[in-house]
Motif scaffolding. Sequence first.
Motif, short mmCIF file in Angstrom:
data_model
loop_
_atom_site.label_atom_id
_atom_site.label_comp_id
_atom_site.label_asym_id
_atom_site.label_seq_id
_atom_site.Cartn_x
_atom_site.Cartn_y
_atom_site.Cartn_z
N PHE A 50 35.45 -21.60 28.87
CA PHE A 50 35.08 -22.29 27.64
C PHE A 50 35.94 -21.82 26.48
O PHE A 50 36.24 -20.64 26.36
CB PHE A 50 33.62 -22.01 27.28
CG PHE A 50 32.62 -22.83 28.03
CD1 PHE A 50 32.70 -24.22 28.07
CD2 PHE A 50 31.58 -22.21 28.70
CE1 PHE A 50 31.77 -24.97 28.76
CE2 PHE A 50 30.64 -22.95 29.40
CZ PHE A 50 30.74 -24.33 29.43
N GLU A 51 36.30 -22.73 25.61
CA GLU A 51 37.01 -22.39 24.38
C GLU A 51 36.04 -22.29 23.21
O GLU A 51 36.32 -21.60 22.23
CB GLU A 51 38.10 -23.41 24.08
CG GLU A 51 39.28 -23.34 25.04
CD GLU A 51 39.92 -21.96 25.08
OE1 GLU A 51 40.10 -21.34 24.01
OE2 GLU A 51 40.25 -21.49 26.19
N ASP A 52 34.91 -22.98 23.30
CA ASP A 52 33.99 -23.05 22.17
C ASP A 52 32.60 -22.47 22.46
O ASP A 52 31.69 -22.63 21.65
CB ASP A 52 33.85 -24.50 21.70
CG ASP A 52 33.31 -25.41 22.79
OD1 ASP A 52 33.28 -25.01 23.98
OD2 ASP A 52 32.91 -26.54 22.46
N GLN A 53 32.44 -21.82 23.61
CA GLN A 53 31.16 -21.24 23.99
C GLN A 53 31.41 -19.89 24.68
O GLN A 53 32.49 -19.65 25.21
CB GLN A 53 30.43 -22.15 24.98
CG GLN A 53 30.07 -23.52 24.44
CD GLN A 53 29.43 -24.37 25.52
OE1 GLN A 53 28.54 -23.91 26.23
NE2 GLN A 53 29.89 -25.60 25.65
N PRO A 54 30.39 -19.06 24.69
CA PRO A 54 30.54 -17.79 25.41
C PRO A 54 30.44 -17.99 26.92
O PRO A 54 29.91 -19.00 27.40
CB PRO A 54 29.36 -16.95 24.91
CG PRO A 54 28.36 -17.93 24.43
CD PRO A 54 29.11 -19.15 24.00
N ASN A 55 30.97 -17.04 27.65
CA ASN A 55 30.79 -16.95 29.10
C ASN A 55 30.13 -15.61 29.40
O ASN A 55 30.18 -14.69 28.59
CB ASN A 55 32.13 -16.98 29.85
CG ASN A 55 32.78 -18.34 29.85
OD1 ASN A 55 33.55 -18.65 28.94
ND2 ASN A 55 32.52 -19.14 30.85
N ILE A 56 29.57 -15.51 30.58
CA ILE A 56 29.08 -14.23 31.07
C ILE A 56 30.01 -13.80 32.19
O ILE A 56 30.22 -14.55 33.15
CB ILE A 56 27.63 -14.33 31.57
CG1 ILE A 56 26.71 -14.77 30.44
CG2 ILE A 56 27.19 -12.98 32.16
CD1 ILE A 56 25.31 -15.09 30.89
N VAL A 57 30.57 -12.61 32.05
CA VAL A 57 31.46 -12.05 33.07
C VAL A 57 30.70 -10.90 33.73
O VAL A 57 30.23 -10.00 33.04
CB VAL A 57 32.78 -11.54 32.44
CG1 VAL A 57 33.65 -10.88 33.49
CG2 VAL A 57 33.52 -12.69 31.75
N THR A 58 30.60 -10.97 35.04
CA THR A 58 29.90 -9.93 35.79
C THR A 58 30.87 -9.31 36.79
O THR A 58 31.36 -10.00 37.68
CB THR A 58 28.68 -10.51 36.53
OG1 THR A 58 27.83 -11.17 35.60
CG2 THR A 58 27.90 -9.41 37.23
N ALA A 59 31.16 -8.04 36.59
CA ALA A 59 32.03 -7.30 37.51
C ALA A 59 31.16 -6.39 38.35
O ALA A 59 30.35 -5.63 37.82
CB ALA A 59 33.06 -6.48 36.74
N THR A 60 31.31 -6.49 39.65
CA THR A 60 30.53 -5.65 40.56
C THR A 60 31.46 -4.71 41.30
O THR A 60 32.41 -5.15 41.97
CB THR A 60 29.75 -6.52 41.58
OG1 THR A 60 28.94 -7.46 40.86
CG2 THR A 60 28.87 -5.66 42.46
N TRP A 61 31.17 -3.43 41.15
CA TRP A 61 31.92 -2.36 41.80
C TRP A 61 31.05 -1.74 42.87
O TRP A 61 29.83 -1.68 42.74
CB TRP A 61 32.29 -1.29 40.78
CG TRP A 61 33.18 -1.78 39.69
CD1 TRP A 61 32.80 -2.33 38.50
CD2 TRP A 61 34.60 -1.76 39.67
NE1 TRP A 61 33.91 -2.65 37.75
CE2 TRP A 61 35.03 -2.31 38.45
CE3 TRP A 61 35.57 -1.32 40.58
CZ2 TRP A 61 36.37 -2.42 38.10
CZ3 TRP A 61 36.90 -1.44 40.23
CH2 TRP A 61 37.30 -1.99 39.01
N VAL A 62 31.67 -1.23 43.92
CA VAL A 62 30.94 -0.60 45.01
C VAL A 62 31.41 0.85 45.17
O VAL A 62 32.61 1.13 45.11
CB VAL A 62 31.17 -1.35 46.35
CG1 VAL A 62 30.38 -0.72 47.47
CG2 VAL A 62 30.82 -2.82 46.21
N LEU A 63 30.43 1.71 45.36
CA LEU A 63 30.69 3.11 45.67
C LEU A 63 30.02 3.42 47.00
O LEU A 63 29.00 2.83 47.35
CB LEU A 63 30.13 4.01 44.57
CG LEU A 63 30.83 3.82 43.22
CD1 LEU A 63 29.92 4.20 42.08
CD2 LEU A 63 32.10 4.63 43.19
N SER A 64 30.56 4.36 47.74
CA SER A 64 30.11 4.60 49.12
C SER A 64 28.77 5.31 49.23
O SER A 64 28.26 5.48 50.33
CB SER A 64 31.17 5.39 49.89
OG SER A 64 31.40 6.63 49.26
N GLY A 65 28.18 5.71 48.13
CA GLY A 65 26.88 6.35 48.17
C GLY A 65 26.62 7.13 46.91
O GLY A 65 27.41 7.09 45.96
#
Length: 113
Positions: A50-65
């Motif tokens: 979007f140029e005129d509206q917000p977006n939601i960006v979700t980054a998912t990271w994984v760790l082994s424990g």
Amino acid sequence: MAEVFVVDRVITRPGCARKFVDRYLAEYAPGALTRGMVLRDILVSPPIWFEDQPNIVTATWVLSGPQAWWEMTWKGRPDPTLGPWWDSVGEFISERQRSVAAAAAHVDGLCDV
């Protein structure tokens, strides 16, 4: 071992999602990798730049424990570059939050550390 997920949820300012994602991948992600994080995905909602509206960006990271989560935390907290980096992308962001999660089936085992 149960995986631990680190989820960054960022609400961008209108027209800034693509710029934020580009900077996140180019500048934030390499340091996260050195802290032991593995990028699972980056989601953009809705799926349009979007140029005129917000977006939601979700980054998912994984760790082994849980041990990997603690190691990532110990490496990240004293890192003098993280705060300034988030400040440098502040113009693209209206809100951000980070959460840590695991699959429900693994929570009991993660509590027994």
